[in-house]
Design a protein around this motif. Sequence first.
Motif, mmCIF file in Angstrom:
data_model
loop_
_atom_site.group_PDB
_atom_site.id
_atom_site.type_symbol
_atom_site.label_atom_id
_atom_site.label_comp_id
_atom_site.label_asym_id
_atom_site.label_seq_id
_atom_site.Cartn_x
_atom_site.Cartn_y
_atom_site.Cartn_z
ATOM 1 N N UNK A 140 0.829 -1.202 0.000
ATOM 2 C CA UNK A 140 0.000 0.000 0.000
ATOM 3 C C UNK A 140 0.861 1.249 0.000
ATOM 4 N N UNK A 141 1.937 1.240 0.793
ATOM 5 C CA UNK A 141 2.842 2.381 0.830
ATOM 6 C C UNK A 141 3.481 2.630 -0.533
ATOM 7 N N UNK A 142 3.917 1.568 -1.168
ATOM 8 C CA UNK A 142 4.543 1.731 -2.487
ATOM 9 C C UNK A 142 3.526 2.248 -3.497
ATOM 10 N N UNK A 143 2.323 1.656 -3.496
ATOM 11 C CA UNK A 143 1.298 2.069 -4.451
ATOM 12 C C UNK A 143 0.912 3.531 -4.255
ATOM 13 N N UNK A 147 1.537 6.767 -6.900
ATOM 14 C CA UNK A 147 0.491 7.693 -7.320
ATOM 15 C C UNK A 147 0.891 9.139 -7.059
ATOM 16 N N UNK A 148 1.601 9.368 -5.959
ATOM 17 C CA UNK A 148 1.951 10.740 -5.580
ATOM 18 C C UNK A 148 3.206 11.247 -6.274
ATOM 19 N N UNK A 153 10.712 8.257 -9.237
ATOM 20 C CA UNK A 153 11.014 8.946 -7.983
ATOM 21 C C UNK A 153 10.865 8.002 -6.794
ATOM 22 N N UNK A 154 9.866 7.145 -6.824
ATOM 23 C CA UNK A 154 9.682 6.184 -5.727
ATOM 24 C C UNK A 154 10.855 5.217 -5.670
ATOM 25 N N UNK A 193 2.123 -3.837 -11.236
ATOM 26 C CA UNK A 193 0.801 -3.232 -11.095
ATOM 27 C C UNK A 193 0.732 -1.808 -11.596
ATOM 28 N N UNK A 194 1.866 -1.085 -11.555
ATOM 29 C CA UNK A 194 1.905 0.306 -12.002
ATOM 30 C C UNK A 194 2.174 0.432 -13.500
ATOM 31 N N UNK A 195 2.270 -0.711 -14.197
ATOM 32 C CA UNK A 195 2.556 -0.701 -15.641
ATOM 33 C C UNK A 195 1.261 -0.867 -16.415
#
Length: 322
Positions: A140-143, A147-148, A153-154, A193-195
């Motif tokens: 959850x922290x990574x996701x 998003x932010x 950057x993450x 998941x972010x792709x």
Amino acid sequence: MGDQGRVLDAVIGSVARHEEEETLPVAAVARRLGVAPATLRTWDRRYGIGPRAHTTGRHRRYTHDDIARLELMQQALLRGATPAEAASYALRVTTPPEPPEDVGPRAGGASLLREFSTRSAIVLGLSRAAMAMDTVAIQQLIADSVDALGVVAVWDDVLRPVLAALASRWEQTGECVEVEHLVRECTLAAMIGATPTVTAPRNPRPVLLCCAPDEQHSLPLHVLRAALAREGISTQMLGAALPASALAAAVRRTGPAAVAVWAQLPEYAHAELFAEVPRTRQRVRLFACGPGWFTTDLPARVNRLEDLTGAVRRIESLVGAG
């Protein structure tokens, strides 16, 4: 909780020391910013944006203010400023006001400094979740951070410091191997998941992404893939430790627009690999990505990409026009 708390304090302390250390050598600053040490020396020599306390005959040591100026310069470069303009802006700003629209970061310098503070808090939160082996909290922290802040950057500002602290702890004491593996697996899942699926790519021919033969560090490649997909660039992921013969076969099969080869460690960065990429009827652009290539002499037709931010911009500019 005694042992776990002790190890947690050690890991968080390792990350915190990374942020709070009075001065850092050029190699450490280069790793933090994702550039080559030679780049920092060039910026210092040409534009005067180096350690303020540096004197002739002494090694460069960067303070937090020095690093903050370099980070401002990087943000200005991302806005399209020339190196000279970006350096001038970063040197001019002490308590940063809102920069001009034609030069400088997307947000004002003050906002940028608040963002750095937020990232430090995320790093500490992720460290705590990791030591508790709380998979849900880690993901959850990574996701939320993606998003932010965006995937690159993450990776640079949140995940790499935590993974580096865990790896250091393992090397020193043999502890936290399981924690590091968990964070890596959660990172991989988060980047996949972010792709997004690129259904209407800007590039008619894909970009092949792979690691150099014997190179197992493929996580940065997944970060690159996610960042390119978010820019509408289609890729084909071939993963870790791809043999040269397999890369050549993939190029013949797909006729890609580009091939990006990641090398984390210099012992796996062999320029001969690019000579084995077959010539095709349409031009295939070649990219050497990652710190492993910093000291490798590359053929003229190979683009050296020193950091992920630069890799995304360069690949997008060269293959995204199609």
